[in-house]
Design an enzyme around this catalytic site. Structure first.
Site, mmCIF file in Angstrom:
data_model
loop_
_atom_site.group_PDB
_atom_site.id
_atom_site.type_symbol
_atom_site.label_atom_id
_atom_site.label_comp_id
_atom_site.label_asym_id
_atom_site.label_seq_id
_atom_site.Cartn_x
_atom_site.Cartn_y
_atom_site.Cartn_z
ATOM 1 N N ARG A 1 0.854 -1.184 0.000
ATOM 2 C CA ARG A 1 0.000 0.000 0.000
ATOM 3 C C ARG A 1 0.895 1.241 0.000
ATOM 4 O O ARG A 1 1.934 1.278 0.667
ATOM 5 C CB ARG A 1 -0.913 0.017 1.229
ATOM 6 C CG ARG A 1 -2.003 -1.061 1.210
ATOM 7 C CD ARG A 1 -3.063 -0.744 0.157
ATOM 8 N NE ARG A 1 -4.136 -1.711 0.120
ATOM 9 C CZ ARG A 1 -4.206 -2.751 -0.715
ATOM 10 N NH1 ARG A 1 -3.214 -2.961 -1.574
ATOM 11 N NH2 ARG A 1 -5.240 -3.559 -0.709
ATOM 12 N N HIS B 1 0.432 -0.480 -10.379
ATOM 13 C CA HIS B 1 -0.438 -1.301 -9.525
ATOM 14 C C HIS B 1 -0.815 -2.605 -10.231
ATOM 15 O O HIS B 1 -1.993 -2.940 -10.399
ATOM 16 C CB HIS B 1 -1.700 -0.523 -9.132
ATOM 17 C CG HIS B 1 -2.305 -1.035 -7.853
ATOM 18 N ND1 HIS B 1 -2.900 -0.214 -6.923
ATOM 19 C CD2 HIS B 1 -2.421 -2.300 -7.347
ATOM 20 C CE1 HIS B 1 -3.358 -0.938 -5.907
ATOM 21 N NE2 HIS B 1 -3.078 -2.209 -6.153
#
Length: 308
Positions: free
Chosen positions: A223, A271
């Protein structure tokens, strides 16, 4: 009949509908799956946190919300979501993460960026064996454990750290504040796979980055908020951190004017480290609905107090 509402972006419905129906049939579930149920009739919600559904108040008979995402930080604080919430622990997602992390650890270990030459140069540089390269994995949930165990299988001495105490065969495990310092000291490669919670924000900061040996490499497929960006940029500029491969960011897509794009010692990936896989995720969803109907404990139930 079990009424299951699919609450996610339209492109998710296009890829997930058929695998879900197949998984429901295989599990023997008589389920009416669609995105347009009357909320008062819904038994289960298959959910993506970026869907339009944000108010769960009308879902008065819903037994559980089953997330398609591994991370639940965007919904765990939703005060209207009072029914059980399950996060996605998908074997396909796990396999993808293990492959991505292992690939980038080996890229750093073998110094591939600097040893593949595009011009006429002959500069032999032999890397050490894996057993001489300490790796630390921050976060020992399902993804962290799987990555740590794969790296240990390849011969790396792997240290793991988590907020709560863990014991994993072949991994040197630490926990708590003192354990974090121990886990980072001497780590030549650090992989971040912690959840995004108030307790994990800026886990890597000026103080913790200074514990690493000079020139250590960082890999973050976890994250974005796990890293203090300003602290990392300062560590990269000073050489304290030799290189960082970052797949997740505080703002996504990463703004075009962000310093990471132009930094010579940062690799940005969009991502892509791991993604929910439709077929394997559908089986997880079906199993949880089967469990819910049978009165058995749900899998991967979120602890609201911890945030994951």
């Amino acid at each position: 009949m079990i009424n299951v509402q699919f609450a996610a972006r339209p492109e998710r419905w296009a890829t997930q509908e058929a695998p879900l129906r197949a998984a429901f049939a295989q599990a023997g579930l008589n389920a009416d799956l669609r995105p347009d149920h009357d909320p008062a009739d819904v038994d289960y919600v298959v959910y993506a946190p970026n869907s339009d559904l944000q108010d769960f108040t009308p879902y008065t008979r819903c037994k559980a919300v089953l997330s398609l995402w591994a991370g639940v930080e965007k919904i765990v604080g939703n005060q209207t979501l009072t029914m059980p919430l399950c996060r996605m622990v998908d074997p396909g997602l796990t396999a993808g993460m293990v492959e991505w992390v292992t690939g980038h650890v080996l890229r750093y270990h073998l110094d591939i960026d600097n040893t593949i030459h595009t011009q006429d140069r002959w500069e032999p540089k032999v890397p050490p064996l894996a057993e001489e390269r300490p790796v630390t994995v921050l976060g020992l949930g399902a993804l962290g454990q799987a990555c740590a165990q794969m790296l240990a299988t390849l011969g790396f001495p792997v240290t793991g750290w988590s907020r709560s105490e863990k014991s994993i065969d072949g991994i040197t495990c630490h926990h708590g504040e003192a354990g974090l310092r121990t886990a980072l000291t001497g780590a030549e490669i650090v992989v971040l796979l912690l959840p995004d919670t108030p307790a994990t924000e800026n886990t890597l900061n000026d103080e913790t980055l200074a514990l690493l040996p000079k020139g250590a490499r960082l890999i973050n497929p976890g994250r974005g908020p796990l890293i203090d960006d300003n602290a990392l940029l300062a560590a990269l500029n000073s050489g304290q951190v030799g290189h960082a491969t970052l797949d997740v960011f505080r703002v996504e897509p990463l703004p075009l004017d962000h310093p990471y794009w132009a930094h010579p010692n940062v690799t940005v990936t969009p991502h892509i480290a791991a993604e929910t896989r439709a077929i394997t995720a559908a089986r997880v969803i079906a199993e949880n609905i089967r469990r819910g109907e049978a009165g058995e404990p749900l899998l991967h139930l979120v602890d609201r107090s911890l945030g994951y």
